[in-house]
Scaffold this motif. Structure first.
Motif, PDB file in Angstrom:
ATOM      1  N   VAL A  92       0.837  -1.204   0.000  1.00  0.00           N
ATOM      2  CA  VAL A  92       0.000   0.000   0.000  1.00  0.00           C
ATOM      3  C   VAL A  92       0.872   1.254   0.000  1.00  0.00           C
ATOM      4  O   VAL A  92       0.592   2.222  -0.724  1.00  0.00           O
ATOM      5  N   ARG A  93       1.947   1.222   0.808  1.00  0.00           N
ATOM      6  CA  ARG A  93       2.850   2.367   0.829  1.00  0.00           C
ATOM      7  C   ARG A  93       3.461   2.593  -0.551  1.00  0.00           C
ATOM      8  O   ARG A  93       3.624   3.744  -0.989  1.00  0.00           O
ATOM      9  N   GLU A  94       3.775   1.510  -1.237  1.00  0.00           N
ATOM     10  CA  GLU A  94       4.353   1.634  -2.576  1.00  0.00           C
ATOM     11  C   GLU A  94       3.341   2.235  -3.541  1.00  0.00           C
ATOM     12  O   GLU A  94       3.692   3.065  -4.394  1.00  0.00           O
ATOM     13  N   LEU A  95       2.067   1.838  -3.395  1.00  0.00           N
ATOM     14  CA  LEU A  95       1.024   2.404  -4.254  1.00  0.00           C
ATOM     15  C   LEU A  95       0.831   3.901  -3.981  1.00  0.00           C
ATOM     16  O   LEU A  95       0.600   4.687  -4.910  1.00  0.00           O
ATOM     17  N   ARG A 142       1.704   9.500  -5.980  1.00  0.00           N
ATOM     18  CA  ARG A 142       2.363  10.801  -5.867  1.00  0.00           C
ATOM     19  C   ARG A 142       3.350  11.022  -7.014  1.00  0.00           C
ATOM     20  O   ARG A 142       3.523  12.157  -7.472  1.00  0.00           O
ATOM     21  N   ALA A 143       3.944   9.951  -7.494  1.00  0.00           N
ATOM     22  CA  ALA A 143       4.969  10.074  -8.536  1.00  0.00           C
ATOM     23  C   ALA A 143       4.373  10.081  -9.943  1.00  0.00           C
ATOM     24  O   ALA A 143       5.122  10.202 -10.922  1.00  0.00           O
ATOM     25  N   GLN A 147       2.263   1.932 -14.248  1.00  0.00           N
ATOM     26  CA  GLN A 147       3.527   1.862 -14.988  1.00  0.00           C
ATOM     27  C   GLN A 147       4.656   1.707 -13.954  1.00  0.00           C
ATOM     28  O   GLN A 147       5.307   2.664 -13.558  1.00  0.00           O
ATOM     29  N   HIS A 148       4.870   0.465 -13.531  1.00  0.00           N
ATOM     30  CA  HIS A 148       5.833   0.190 -12.453  1.00  0.00           C
ATOM     31  C   HIS A 148       7.256   0.378 -12.978  1.00  0.00           C
ATOM     32  O   HIS A 148       7.587  -0.098 -14.073  1.00  0.00           O
ATOM     33  N   PRO A 149       8.122   1.056 -12.208  1.00  0.00           N
ATOM     34  CA  PRO A 149       9.482   1.322 -12.696  1.00  0.00           C
ATOM     35  C   PRO A 149      10.287   0.055 -12.976  1.00  0.00           C
ATOM     36  O   PRO A 149      11.121   0.037 -13.865  1.00  0.00           O
ATOM     37  N   GLN A 150      10.038  -1.023 -12.216  1.00  0.00           N
ATOM     38  CA  GLN A 150      10.803  -2.251 -12.415  1.00  0.00           C
ATOM     39  C   GLN A 150       9.981  -3.351 -13.101  1.00  0.00           C
ATOM     40  O   GLN A 150      10.504  -4.087 -13.939  1.00  0.00           O
ATOM     41  N   ARG A 151       8.691  -3.459 -12.790  1.00  0.00           N
ATOM     42  CA  ARG A 151       7.881  -4.593 -13.268  1.00  0.00           C
ATOM     43  C   ARG A 151       7.105  -4.282 -14.546  1.00  0.00           C
ATOM     44  O   ARG A 151       6.425  -5.158 -15.085  1.00  0.00           O
TER      45      ARG A 151
END
Length: 921
Positions: A654-657, A662-663, A691-695
C-alpha cells in the motif's frame, strides 16, 4: 732685578692658581663618578634580592632558569663596578667603610646568595625561603646601609675639599696679582717702555695659558663624565642629570630609547620627565622627590610608570642623589638612573595572579615531590579534606586513602602518570572526620629546565553531591517511581542482553505484554490511591511468580512487560503465563474493599525467521495482547508471525502504491464497447494501469485488491475520474464524442459525500456534454447493502450519470433491488461469455439473463467477447452490445480516434438471424 723677582713670584702664583683649578676639577670628577658607581652597586644588589624573591613566588622551571641567569650576570656587574669605584680617590674613612663593604659582600655571597642559587637550581624552595628570612634580607640591608654611608661621605668630603680649594685659589689669586702688580709698578718706575712690553707679553701668555688649561679641563671632565655614565648605561640603565635651580635636565640616550624616543625627541628640561609620569603615580613621585630635596627623606628611590612614545606606559625604578650643594647646603645638582623594571613587574603580577588563583581556587590543589611528599596545599584542600596545611606538609596522600580501591587501581594510575605525564579520573578519599567523599582528580607532572620530572600537581573537586544526584537521576531514568520496577529504558537494555544470551545458548525467549482488565474502574470507583496500591501489590505478586533471570517492567499506567528466559520452546512458557494470570486475578484488600482485576497478555517469541528488533518484539506482544482482549480478556494470546508478515507485506505494498500515485506512475487505457449489429462504437471503459518502474505495466488485478478497503482506493478512484474527464474534453476538441465508463470500488462508492464530490468535479468541467460519463458498479458491491446502493444510483441518475451493473452473474443479486435500481446496462460476467460455446449451462444462464434484462428494460453488454464465433452467437441471441479482445484490446487515449475510424466488424455478424423467441423461452 726687583721687577724680575716680583714677576717670578706672579708666575709661581699663576701656577698655584692652575693647580687649585685642577684640584676643583678633581674634586668634581672623582666624587661624581664615585657616587654614580655606588648607586649602580646599590641598584644591582636590589635586583639580586628581587630576583630571588620572584623565584620563590613563582617557582616554575622557566622563571627560575631566567632568574638564575640574571643573578649570575648581576654578580659580575657588581664586581666590575666595585673595581672602578676603588680606583677613585678615597678618604681614610671611606677606605675603612669600603673594606667593610667588601668583607660584608663576600659574606653575603658566601652565606646568602650562593646557597640561594644552589637551592634554586635544586628546586628547594623551602631552603630559599629560609635563607631569605634568616640571612639575605638582613645582609642586604647591611650592605645598603654601608653604601648609603659611603655616598654621604662622598658628599661631605666633596663639600669640604671644594671649600678648601676655593679658599686656596682666592689667596693665591691675591698674592699672584699683588706680585705682578708690584713688578709692573717697579718696572714703570724704572722703565715705562720696558714695562709696557713685558706686561703685554705677560698678558698674552696668561690668556693663552688660561684658555689652554680651560679647554683641557673641559675635555678631561667630559671624558670622565662620559666614562662613568657609560659604565652605568652598560648595565642597561638610563642616566639623568638635573640642574635644580634652572630646571634644566639632561637625559642619556639609554634613558630616551628605554621609552622608545629618538635622541632629538626629548628636550633638556625637567618638564619632559614630569609630563610623562602616569597620572595615578604623579603625586607620589613628585612628593617623594621634594621630600628628598628638602632633607626629610634619606633616599630618592621610587617606582612609577612613564609614558612611552607609542602611548603605552613602562614601569621605571628611579634612583637619584644630590651631587652639588651651595654654601648653605641647598641642593644645586642631582644625578640619577632609570632602570626598566617592566619585566619584573610582569613577573610580580604573574606571581600575584598565580598566588591568588592558588589561594582562591575552588578546586583543591596539592603539590608533592616525586617521592610523594606533600609540599604545598591551598585553602580549598583544607575545606574539602578537613586537614590544615601544617597537618599534611611532609606527609603522603595515603593519609587520605578511603580503602575502597584495590591496589590495581593505584598501579594503573601511577603507570599512566609515568607514561603520559598526567592522570584524570574519579576516586574515593576519606576526610579528617572519617567521612568518605568522591573526587574528580587530575594529576600532572611538572618538569625543570632540563626536562626532569620535579613535582606532581593534583587538582581535585568534591563531586560527592553530584554523584549522589547522578545516582538518583539514573534510578529515576531507569526505574518506575511507583513500583520500583525497571522502566522501558532498562527493559530495552535487558532484552538486548537477553537476545544475545538466547542466541549463545540456542534457546527461546518470550516477551509478555500485560494489560490489566478493569483497572480504570478501580481508579474511577475507589480513587487513584487505591489504583496505585493495586499496581504496587500486583507488581510484587507478578514478580514473585518469575524465576531468577526473568524480568518484570512497568511501561506506564496499567501496562507491564515480562521477559522469560531459557525456554526450551514456546510451549514451555505456558505454566509461567498461567501463574502470571493467576497472580493478577487474585483480589487485593484496600480500605475494607476488595479490588480485583484480570490481565490480557500478548506473547511474542524469539528467535523468529529473519532479523528482529527489540521494538518489533514489543509491538508483536502488544498486538497479541489486543487479540487476547478481543477474545474475552483474562487470557494470553501468542503472536502469529506468519500472519503479521502478510499484514506487513500488504502494508508495504500500500505504501508503494501511495508513492506511485504521488509520482504519477498511473495511466489510463481505454477499451471500446461496440454494437455488433449496427457497427457503431457506443463507448469506452477507462481501465487504470500502473507503470511500475521495475515490473512494467501492471493490470488492475495485480494491485487494486491491495487497497480495496483502504482509503487509498478513494484517492485513486478520484484520480481516475478527474483524468477521464480531462481526456473526454480533449477528445471532444477533436470531434470525438464518446461516453467513458469508470469502475467505482466499494469503498469509494459508499464514501460519505461521494455523489456531492462527483457533482463538484463535474462542475469543474462545464463544457462536457451530458451522458459523457458512466459508472460501473460491481455486483458484489450492490448485494452488500442494496438499499444504500439503490439510493446512490438514483442520485447519480439525477445528475445525468448512467450506471452499469458490472460482472453480473458472479454474485447473488437481489432481483427486487435490481428492479429498483435505475440501471442502464447489465454487463455479463466474462466467464459466462467465454464458456457459452462449450457449456450449455453457461448458455442457458446467458439466455435467462437476457430475458430478465429485457423484462427490466435494461440493455446487456457482453464482456469478454474474445472470438468472432462468440460475436456470431451473441448477435444470434440478440445481445448486440459487446466488449472484449475479440473487438479490441485496451489502448492508450491517443490511439482511440484512429481505431474508431478503421474498425470494421466481422461481416457474418451483420447477417445473423435472431434465434426464434420460442427457443429463448
Amino acid at each position: 732685578m726687583l721687577s724680575g723677582l716680583l714677576l717670578t713670584i706672579g708666575s709661581m702664583g699663576l701656577l698655584g692658581i692652575r693647580q687649585s683649578s685642577d684640584a676643583l676639577k678633581t674634586i668634581y670628577v672623582d666624587r661624581t663618578v664615585a657616587i654614580g658607581l655606588l648607586g649602580a652597586v646599590q641598584h644591582q644588589l636590589l635586583r639580586s634580592r628581587l630576583l630571588i624573591d620572584a623565584s620563590v613566588m613563582n617557582p616554575t622551571p622557566q622563571v627560575i632558569a631566567e632568574n638564575l641567569a640574571e643573578l649570575s650576570n648581576t654578580s659580575a656587574v657588581i664586581n666590575t663596578i666595585w673595581v672602578s669605584y676603588m680606583a677613585t680617590y678615597l678618604t681614610q674613612e671611606e677606605a675603612v667603610l669600603a673594606a667593610k663593604f667588601e668583607q660584608d659582600h663576600a659574606y653575603f655571597d658566601r652565606e646568602g646568595l650562593l646557597p640561594a642559587v644552589s637551592a634554586l637550581r635544586a628546586n628547594d624552595i623551602d631552603s630559599v625561603q629560609g635563607l631569605i628570612q634568616e640571612k639575605i634580607h638582613h645582609l642586604d640591608d647591611q650592605l645598603q646601609f654601608v653604601l648609603e654611608r659611603l655616598m654621604q661621605i662622598q658628599l661631605d668630603v666633596a663639600r669640604q675639599e671644594y671649600q678648601q680649594a676655593v679658599e686656596r685659589y682666592l689667596k693665591l689669586q691675591q698674592v699672584t696679582w699683588a706680585a705682578i702688580g708690584g713688578g709692573v709698578l717697579f718696572a714703570l718706575l724704572t722703565s715705562r717702555a720696558l714695562l709696557r712690553a713685558r706686561r703685554q707679553e705677560l698678558v698674552v701668555l696668561l690668556e693663552r695659558q688660561a684658555h689652554a688649561d680651560m679647554t683641557r679641563q673641559q675635555q678631561e671632565l667630559a671624558e670622565n663624565e662620559f666614562r662613568w655614565k657609560s659604565a652605568i648605561e652598560g648595565v642597561g640603565d638610563g642616566v639623568w642629570d638635573r640642574n635644580i635651580q634652572t630646571g634644566e635636565e639632561m637625559y642619556s640616550t639609554r634613558w630616551k630609547s628605554m621609552l622608545g624616543y629618538a635622541e632629538d625627541d626629548i628636550f633638556p628640561n625637567n618638564q619632559e620627565w614630569e609630563s610623562r609620569i602616569h597620572p595615578d603615580d604623579r603625586a607620589a613621585v613628585l612628593a617623594g622627590d621634594q621630600a628628598y630635596l628638602a632633607g626629610t627623606s634619606n633616599t630618592c628611590q621610587i617606582e612609577f610608570r612613564l609614558r612611552c612614545k607609542d602611548g603605552s606606559y613602562r614601569w621605571i625604578l628611579s634612583r637619584g642623589v644630590v651631587v652639588a650643594r651651595d654654601a648653605s647646603g641647598a641642593p644645586l645638582r642631582m644625578i640619577g638612573t632609570h632602570t626598566d623594571i617592566m619585566e619584573r613587574k610582569k613577573q610580580e603580577e604573574t606571581l600575584r595572579l598565580a598566588a591568588n588563583v592558588f589561594r582562591h581556587a575552588i578546586e583543591g590543589i596539592m603539590i608533592t615531590t616525586m617521592e610523594g611528599r606533600i609540599v604545598e596545599v591551598n585553602q580549598a584542600f583544607t575545606l574539602i579534606t578537613g586537614y590544615s596545611r601544617d597537618e599534611v606538609l611532609g606527609h603522603t596522600p595515603r593519609m587520605l586513602s578511603s580503602g575502597r580501591h584495590e591496589s590495581q587501581f593505584y598501579d594503573n594510575m601511577w603507570r599512566e602518570l609515568s607514561e603520559n605525564g598526567s592522570w584524570v579520573g574519579e576516586n574515593w578519599n576519606r576526610r579528617k572526620n572519617g567521612d568518605l567523599y568522591v573526587q574528580l582528580q587530575k594529576i600532572s607532572t611538572t618538569h625543570d629546565e632540563n626536562g626532569n620530572a620535579q613535582y606532581y600537581v593534583s587538582l581535585f573537586s568534591d563531586i560527592t553531591l553530584a554523584k549522589d544526584n547522578e545516582q538518583k537521576l539514573e534510578h529515576l531514568a531507569r526505574y518506575d517511581s511507583l513500583t520500583q520496577l525497571p522502566n522501558r529504558a532498562l527493559l530495552t537494555e535487558h532484552i538486548n542482553q537477553a537476545l544475545k544470551q538466547t542466541q549463545r545458548r540456542g534457546q527461546h525467549l518470550a516477551v509478555v505484554f500485560i494489560d490489566l482488565d478493569g483497572f480504570k474502574a478501580v481508579n474511577d470507583n475507589h480513587g487513584h490511591e487505591a489504583g496505585d496500591h493495586l499496581l504496587v501489590t500486583l507488581a510484587e505478586r507478578m514478580k514473585g511468580t518469575l524465576r531468577t533471570g526473568d524480568m518484570l517492567a512497568r511501561l506506564g499506567g496499567d501496562e507491564f512487560v515480562a521477559v522469560l528466559l531459557d525456554l526450551a520452546d514456546a510451549d514451555a512458557s505456558a505454566p509461567m503465563l498461567n501463574r502470571l494470570l493467576g497472580a493478577v486475578s487474585q483480589p487485593v484488600e484496600y480500605a475494607q474493599a476488595q479490588l480485583q482485576v484480570s490481565a490480557s497478555m500478548g506473547v511474542s517469541f524469539y528467535p523468529q525467521p529473519g532479523e528482529l528488533a527489540i521494538e518489533q518484539l514489543l509491538r508483536q506482544a502488544d498486538q497479541a495482547m489486543y487479540q487476547a482482549k478481543q477474545a474475552g480478556k483474562n487470557r494470553f494470546h501468542v503472536f502469529d508471525a506468519e500472519q503479521d508478515q502478510r499484514v506487513r507485506s500488504r502494508y508495504e505494498s500500500v505504501r508503494e502504491l501511495e508513492c506511485a500515485l504521488r509520482a504519477g506512475e498511473f495511466v489510463l487505457e481505454y477499451q471500446p464497447k461496440v454494437n455488433l449489429r449496427t457497427r457503431t462504437v457506443i463507448g469506452v471503459e477507462a481501465l487504470v494501469r500502473w507503470q511500475h518502474p521495475q515490473r512494467g505495466l501492471l493490470r488492475p488485478a495485480e494491485f487494486l485488491p491491495l487497497i480495496e478497503d483502504h482509503p487509498l482506493a478513494i484517492e485513486l478512484g478520484q484520480w481516475v475520474i478527474e483524468n477521464a474527464l480531462r481526456q473526454i474534453e480533449r477528445w471532444q476538441q477533436y470531434g470525438v464524442n464518446i461516453a467513458v465508463s469508470i469502475n467505482i470500488g466499494r469503498r469509494h462508492l459508499r464514501h460519505p459525500g461521494f455523489v456531492q464530490d462527483l457533482r463538484d468535479t463535474l462542475a469543474e468541467h462545464p463544457k462536457l456534454k451530458p451522458g459523457c460519463l458512466e459508472l460501473e458498479i460491481q455486483e458484489g458491491c450492490a448485494t452488500d447493502d442494496p438499499t444504500q446502493v439503490v439510493q446512490i444510483v438514483r442520485e447519480l441518475r439525477a445528475i445525468g450519470i448512467d450506471c452499469t451493473l458490472d460482472n453480473f452473474g458472479s454474485g447473488h443479486s437481489s432481483l427486487t433491488a435490481l428492479k429498483k435500481m435505475p440501471l442502464k446496462y447489465l454487463k455479463f460476467d466474462a466467464g459466462f461469455i467465454r464458456d457459452m460455446l462449450s457449456s450449455s449451462d453457461s448458455l442457458l444462464i446467458l439466455i435467462a439473463a437476457l430475458k430478465m434484462a429485457s423484462a427490466y428494460e435494461m440493455k446487456v453488454i457482453a464482456a469478454g467477447m474474445e472470438t468472432a464465433a462468440h460475436g456470431f452467437m451473441l448477435t444470434e441471441l440478440g445481445c448486440d452490445l459487446a466488449q472484449g479482445y475479440g473487438i479490441a484490446h485496451p489502448m492508450p487515449a491517443v490511439d482511440l480516434p484512429g481505431w474508431i475510424k478503421c474498425w470494421k466488424p466481422v461481416p457474418d455478424w451483420l447477417n445473423v438471424t435472431l434465434v426464434p423467441g420460442q427457443i429463448l423461452k
